[in-house]
Design a protein around this motif. Structure first.
Motif, mmCIF file in Angstrom:
data_model
loop_
_atom_site.group_PDB
_atom_site.id
_atom_site.type_symbol
_atom_site.label_atom_id
_atom_site.label_comp_id
_atom_site.label_asym_id
_atom_site.label_seq_id
_atom_site.Cartn_x
_atom_site.Cartn_y
_atom_site.Cartn_z
ATOM 1 N N LEU A 86 33.557 42.759 17.481
ATOM 2 C CA LEU A 86 34.203 42.460 16.204
ATOM 3 C C LEU A 86 33.266 42.810 15.051
ATOM 4 O O LEU A 86 32.129 42.354 15.005
ATOM 5 C CB LEU A 86 34.578 40.972 16.140
ATOM 6 C CG LEU A 86 35.209 40.504 14.822
ATOM 7 C CD1 LEU A 86 36.565 41.169 14.627
ATOM 8 C CD2 LEU A 86 35.361 38.990 14.811
ATOM 9 N N GLU A 87 33.747 43.622 14.127
ATOM 10 C CA GLU A 87 32.967 44.000 12.948
ATOM 11 C C GLU A 87 33.651 43.453 11.693
ATOM 12 O O GLU A 87 34.872 43.570 11.554
ATOM 13 C CB GLU A 87 32.841 45.529 12.850
ATOM 14 C CG GLU A 87 32.010 46.148 13.958
ATOM 15 C CD GLU A 87 31.835 47.645 13.770
ATOM 16 O OE1 GLU A 87 32.643 48.228 13.010
ATOM 17 O OE2 GLU A 87 30.920 48.225 14.362
ATOM 18 N N PHE A 88 32.854 42.852 10.807
ATOM 19 C CA PHE A 88 33.387 42.374 9.539
ATOM 20 C C PHE A 88 32.303 42.516 8.478
ATOM 21 O O PHE A 88 31.115 42.679 8.781
ATOM 22 C CB PHE A 88 33.867 40.918 9.650
ATOM 23 C CG PHE A 88 32.821 39.961 10.140
ATOM 24 C CD1 PHE A 88 31.993 39.281 9.261
ATOM 25 C CD2 PHE A 88 32.651 39.738 11.500
ATOM 26 C CE1 PHE A 88 31.032 38.402 9.705
ATOM 27 C CE2 PHE A 88 31.690 38.860 11.962
ATOM 28 C CZ PHE A 88 30.876 38.193 11.058
ATOM 29 N N SER A 89 32.701 42.461 7.223
ATOM 30 C CA SER A 89 31.785 42.730 6.115
ATOM 31 C C SER A 89 30.775 41.595 5.941
ATOM 32 O O SER A 89 31.075 40.421 6.212
ATOM 33 C CB SER A 89 32.586 42.920 4.827
ATOM 34 O OG SER A 89 31.723 42.985 3.714
ATOM 35 N N LYS A 90 29.581 41.968 5.468
ATOM 36 C CA LYS A 90 28.572 40.948 5.174
ATOM 37 C C LYS A 90 28.935 40.153 3.928
ATOM 38 O O LYS A 90 28.315 39.119 3.641
ATOM 39 C CB LYS A 90 27.199 41.596 5.006
ATOM 40 C CG LYS A 90 27.090 42.515 3.781
ATOM 41 C CD LYS A 90 25.706 43.102 3.672
ATOM 42 C CE LYS A 90 25.546 43.981 2.434
ATOM 43 N NZ LYS A 90 24.203 44.561 2.320
ATOM 44 N N ASN A 91 29.918 40.637 3.169
ATOM 45 C CA ASN A 91 30.402 39.912 1.981
ATOM 46 C C ASN A 91 31.558 38.976 2.313
ATOM 47 O O ASN A 91 32.176 38.415 1.405
ATOM 48 C CB ASN A 91 30.842 40.913 0.907
ATOM 49 C CG ASN A 91 29.690 41.786 0.438
ATOM 50 O OD1 ASN A 91 28.582 41.299 0.226
ATOM 51 N ND2 ASN A 91 29.937 43.074 0.290
ATOM 52 N N SER A 92 31.876 38.819 3.598
ATOM 53 C CA SER A 92 32.930 37.897 4.005
ATOM 54 C C SER A 92 32.496 36.456 3.746
ATOM 55 O O SER A 92 31.305 36.150 3.634
ATOM 56 C CB SER A 92 33.249 38.084 5.492
ATOM 57 O OG SER A 92 33.647 39.418 5.759
ATOM 58 N N VAL A 93 33.488 35.558 3.662
ATOM 59 C CA VAL A 93 33.237 34.140 3.390
ATOM 60 C C VAL A 93 33.540 33.338 4.650
ATOM 61 O O VAL A 93 34.543 33.587 5.328
ATOM 62 C CB VAL A 93 34.104 33.643 2.217
ATOM 63 C CG1 VAL A 93 33.893 32.151 1.986
ATOM 64 C CG2 VAL A 93 33.784 34.425 0.957
ATOM 65 N N ILE A 94 32.647 32.393 4.983
ATOM 66 C CA ILE A 94 32.843 31.510 6.131
ATOM 67 C C ILE A 94 33.386 30.178 5.620
ATOM 68 O O ILE A 94 32.705 29.468 4.880
ATOM 69 C CB ILE A 94 31.529 31.299 6.911
ATOM 70 C CG1 ILE A 94 30.901 32.638 7.271
ATOM 71 C CG2 ILE A 94 31.782 30.458 8.142
ATOM 72 C CD1 ILE A 94 31.777 33.533 8.108
#
Length: 315
Positions: A86-94
């Motif tokens: 799974l790849e997602f952006s480092k600017n994503s919010v948890i």
């Protein structure tokens, strides 16, 4: 080699334990056979537990692995793992949110629409679901209020345990302790069986270990032979040969040399075709009219027929 009953039993027990561990982790959403990346985020309050799920768009993709309080920042750092596929952006919010009616909390990945992929160990921005902050603050403030009630309940529980311990009936705690003692004795017997099994097969186990050591030695020798084989020089020579062949093919395509001209010069092809056809006609005419080419006369006579050049060179 024929396996004894003890060896078969040991293999069956170990296989069952491994299958149980794998099954429990699989039900939790953890695949022990797949790799995972670890990411971090921080919260002001901790409302999570190890093994809390991590989701993206409602799908389970990971699990909380570590929870650590950082005194310097007065925040709680949460580490969670996600399948490396799974790849997602480092600017994503948890986002921390409530995942059920029993009060369990979970983490959700809110992906950002860019291609700056997060790497293993990246610290991501966090947020808390609206309304959950007030709930957390209320829970912390009510701890001191409920502490007295909890202590009273604990005291009542201890009194009940004392009553159960004094109960001599079969349903009392003594009976349960006796059963637990019998279970421990069974485990002790099983341990003795394992020790006996190891003692009986000590020679076989030593042989297996020697075989493994021999295999590792052979692998080291093969690796040494590969290092001495000058594979890099062989590959360099092969690359040079391929480059030479490529140059020859390029010259042929550009019409250089005799073969190149033969392949690319249409006029030369036309001349060769005409010459081939004329040779064919000449041989055919020689077979039909041999006197035209070979004149044998006792009286010195002449062949009156003369060669007539055709209008088309192909005739």
């Amino acid at each position: 080699m024929k396996l004894s009953k003890e060896v078969k039993t040991a293999i069956l027990v170990i296989s069952g334990i491994l299958f149980l561990i794998f099954g429990i982790n699989y039900l939790k959403g953890v695949n022990l056979l797949a790799g995972a990346n670890t990411y971090y985020t921080e919260f002001d309050y901790n409302a999570l537990a190890k093994s809390s799920v991590v989701t993206i768009k409602g799908n389970n993709v990971g699990q909380v692995r570590s929870i650590e309080y950082i005194p310097e920042t007065t925040k709680t750092r949460v580490g969670f793992t996600v399948d490396n596929d799974l790849e997602f952006s480092k600017n994503s919010v948890i986002r921390m949110y409530s995942s059920g009616l029993m009060g369990e909390n979970a983490l959700a990945i809110i992906p950002a629409n860019d291609s700056e992929w997060a790497q293993d160990g990246t610290v991501l921005t966090s947020e808390v679901e609206k309304g959950l902050i007030d709930k957390l603050a209320g829970n912390f403030s009510e701890i001191s209020t409920d502490l007295g009630t909890t202590l009273k309940s604990a005291d009542t529980l201890l009194l009940g345990l004392n009553t159960i311990i004094r109960d001599d009936s079969d349903v009392g705690l003594k009976h349960a302790i006796a059963e637990l003692n019998a279970t421990i004795k069974s485990f002790k017997t099983l341990s003795n069986s394992f020790n006996t099994l190891v003692n009986k097969n000590e020679e076989s186990l030593s042989s297996v270990i020697r075989n493994v050591d021999s295999i590792s030695t052979n692998l080291a020798a093969v690796s040494s032979d590969l290092n001495k084989a000058n594979v890099s020089e062989t590959m360099a020579s092969l690359n040079a040969t391929l480059a030479s062949v490529n140059g020859i093919l390029t010259n042929l395509e550009n019409g250089q040399g005799s073969m190149g001209k033969l392949l690319t010069d249409e006029k030369l092809y036309h001349n060769l075709e005409v010459a081939s056809m004329q040779l064919k006609e000449l041989l055919q005419d020689f077979k039909l009219n041999p006197k035209r080419y070979v004149n044998v006369s006792v009286f010195g006579g002449k062949n009156k027929e003369e060669y007539v050049k055709p209008e088309d060179e192909r005739q």
